[in-house]
Design an enzyme around this catalytic site. Structure first.
Site, short mmCIF file in Angstrom:
data_model
loop_
_atom_site.label_atom_id
_atom_site.label_comp_id
_atom_site.label_asym_id
_atom_site.label_seq_id
_atom_site.Cartn_x
_atom_site.Cartn_y
_atom_site.Cartn_z
N TYR A 189 1.15 -1.43 -0.10
CA TYR A 189 -0.11 0.10 0.38
C TYR A 189 1.47 1.51 -0.05
O TYR A 189 0.99 2.58 -0.02
CB TYR A 189 -1.13 -0.37 1.24
N ASP A 246 -18.83 -13.99 7.44
CA ASP A 246 -16.81 -13.40 7.37
C ASP A 246 -16.77 -12.67 8.48
O ASP A 246 -16.81 -11.68 8.69
CB ASP A 246 -16.65 -12.45 5.92
N TYR A 302 -15.65 -5.39 2.18
CA TYR A 302 -14.33 -5.97 1.78
C TYR A 302 -14.25 -7.07 2.77
O TYR A 302 -14.30 -7.77 4.05
CB TYR A 302 -12.85 -5.52 2.73
N LYS A 312 -7.44 -13.97 11.67
CA LYS A 312 -6.25 -12.59 12.50
C LYS A 312 -6.65 -12.66 13.98
O LYS A 312 -5.80 -13.04 14.37
CB LYS A 312 -7.72 -11.63 13.06
N1 PMP Z 1 -12.40 -10.05 5.45
C1 PMP Z 1 -12.57 -9.49 6.10
C2 PMP Z 1 -14.09 -8.72 7.62
C3 PMP Z 1 -11.15 -8.84 6.86
O1 PMP Z 1 -10.99 -7.44 7.34
C4 PMP Z 1 -10.15 -9.22 5.85
C5 PMP Z 1 -8.48 -8.76 6.35
N2 PMP Z 1 -8.47 -7.38 6.83
C6 PMP Z 1 -10.03 -10.55 5.70
C7 PMP Z 1 -11.00 -11.04 4.91
C8 PMP Z 1 -8.80 -10.94 4.53
O2 PMP Z 1 -7.85 -11.00 6.04
P1 PMP Z 1 -6.03 -11.92 5.19
O3 PMP Z 1 -6.22 -10.08 5.22
O4 PMP Z 1 -5.77 -12.02 6.29
O5 PMP Z 1 -6.05 -12.13 3.85
#
Ligand code: PMP
Length: 444
Positions: free
Chosen positions: A23, A257, A151, A286
């Site tokens: 980024y 998600d 996202y 995470k």
């Molecule tokens: N889903 C959500 C809701 C997220 O916030 C993120 C990452 N910010 C991801 C998927 C993707 O996770 P990663 O960066 O570990 O690939």
């Protein structure tokens, strides 16, 4: 506290410039902060400066940095078994973690498929849903419904199901088309109503989509109650309950998600609990390992798993990453869940939320503040601007302002948010809010 020089160290003897950072390839971007150590809610730089990590290092650090119980669990596991192929082999940490997860997850989620990050957790969910319908002799169900502002990650399928944005624009030729329904972004209501008097009318377009594409939709995918990278948008619980009801009514799968929202961030262990629903598939990553190691789990219902069971090898789920169910990640995750068991972690989340609420209330009516929102230990202030803009230049200016005052925050465009590790103390959290409050008057 740092001295407030406005400069990050720009040359480091050990940095030969070979790292390509995400980024930040702007020619005038400040150099990255060289961090040497972490401790609780603090990050300690090479030069000894200390920064309060108010964003849990991209939302992963759950309890604290270098959390001793997790450090020890990883060390012990590394001495016994660091890695083993997970096709045709298994190990205790993977089995124990799957058992623990299925105990605490919303009812019905019983089969744990491991991978290694949030994006892969989502890719696995999409692939499971597609193959499930194929195995059920409904191969026409190939489409996904996702929400505006979504996202879900940076890999190709995860980008496809995310909102088209700066994150995805260059990769358009790689992406597949999806059906998009409005999200319950009450501050910028997609159907022009007010929450006080609405009836979650923003669900109507989703119902129209489901009705118009009957028999073609595999699943609806949502970030339950909190859309993260889209601007820390908090939805009313009734919206999620309504999405579940519509999925049931139209016979499509619901994928939640919870890569961001899992493990207490929203005040419950999983956001779905707050709406009293269970999805058919849930994505976790995470905070799964307490934020120590890259690891993910996609957990499905028994009905989905059973569809894959067959004497025919060709019906298996052909997806497996080298580090699937990495024993170190499993050991870290088990140690993190043990902390939830031994300590009142969710009560702490509630206390963090109460401080957020008090500090947000004090900002009510501030000329710069358009909206503020909170769920659990996550709080956001949306600055007044015609529309949400990720590349708004107030973000890098604010980031530097906060760093100069010893706080690591990384606004998403015009949205400043706080998402701290749970070990943050009340005093440290107030310190974060003090600099945010000052910054609103500093901005021109
Ligand atoms: N889903 C959500 C809701 C997220 O916030 C993120 C990452 N910010 C991801 C998927 C993707 O996770 P990663 O960066 O570990 O690939």
């Amino acid at each position: 506290m740092p001295s407030g020089s406005g400069q990050n160290p720009s040359t480091l003897a050990w940095d030969q410039g070979a790292v390509w950072h995400p980024y930040t390839q702007m020619l005038n971007a400040p150099p990255p902060l060289p961090i040497a150590r972490g401790e609780g809610a603090w990050l300690i730089a090479e030069d000894g400066r200390r920064y309060l990590d108010a964003i849990a290092s991209w939302w992963v650090t759950l309890h604290g940095h270098a959390e001793p119980a997790i450090v020890n669990a990883i060390a012990r596991q590394a001495e016994a078994l660091e890695q083993v192929i997970f096709a045709g082999c298994t190990h205790r940490p993977a089995a124990e973690l799957a058992a623990r997860l299925t105990e605490i997850l919303p009812a019905g989620l019983s089969r744990v498929f491991y991978s290694d990050n949030g994006s892969t957790a989502v890719e696995v969910a999409l692939k499971l849903a597609l193959q499930y319908w194929r195995l059920r002799q409904e191969p026409a169900r190939t489409r996904f419904v996702t929400l505006e502002h979504a996202y879900h990650g940076d890999t190709a399928a995860a980008m496809s199901v995310s909102e088209p944005s700066y994150f995805t624009a260059a990769f358009e030729p790689l992406l597949f088309s999806v059906l998009r329904a409005p999200a319950a972004y009450c501050y910028r209501c997609p159907v022009g109503l007010r929450r006080e008097s609405c009836n979650i009318d923003c669900l109507a377009p989703l119902e129209t989509l489901l009705a118009a594409n009957a028999g073609q939709i595999a699943a609806v995918l949502v970030e339950p109650l909190l859309q993260g990278a889209g601007g820390m948008i908090v939805h009313p619980r009734e919206f999620l309950t309504g999405v579940r009801r519509l999925c049931d009514q139209y016979g499509v799968l619901l994928i939640a998600d919870e890569v961001l929202t899992g493990f207490g961030r929203t005040g419950a262990m999983f956001a779905c609990e707050l709406a009293g629903i269970a999805p058919d598939i849930i994505c976790l990553s995470k905070g799964l390992t307490g934020g120590f190691l890259p690891m993910a789990a996609t957990v499905a219902t028994e009905a989905i798993y059973q569809a894959f069971l067959s004497p025919d090898r060709g019906r298996a789920f052909f997806h497996g990453h080298s580090f699937t169910a990495n024993p170190l990640g499993c050991a870290a995750a088990l140690a993190s869940l043990q902390i939830f068991h031994d300590e009142p972690v969710l009560r702490r989340v509630g206390q963090i939320g109460a401080i957020h609420q008090e500090r947000l209330r004090a900002l009510r009516g501030h000329a710069r503040v358009g909206d503020f929102r909170r769920i659990g230990a996550v709080a956001a202030v949306e600055l007044k601007q015609d529309q949400y803009d990720y590349l708004s230049d107030c973000a890098p200016r604010l980031r530097q302002y906060y760093l100069d005052r010893g706080v690591l925050l990384r606004p998403l465009g015009n949205v400043i948010y706080v998402l701290p590790p749970y070990r943050i103390t009340d005093g440290e959290l107030h310190q974060v809010w003090d600099v945010i409050t000052q910054s609103l008057d500093w901005l021109d």
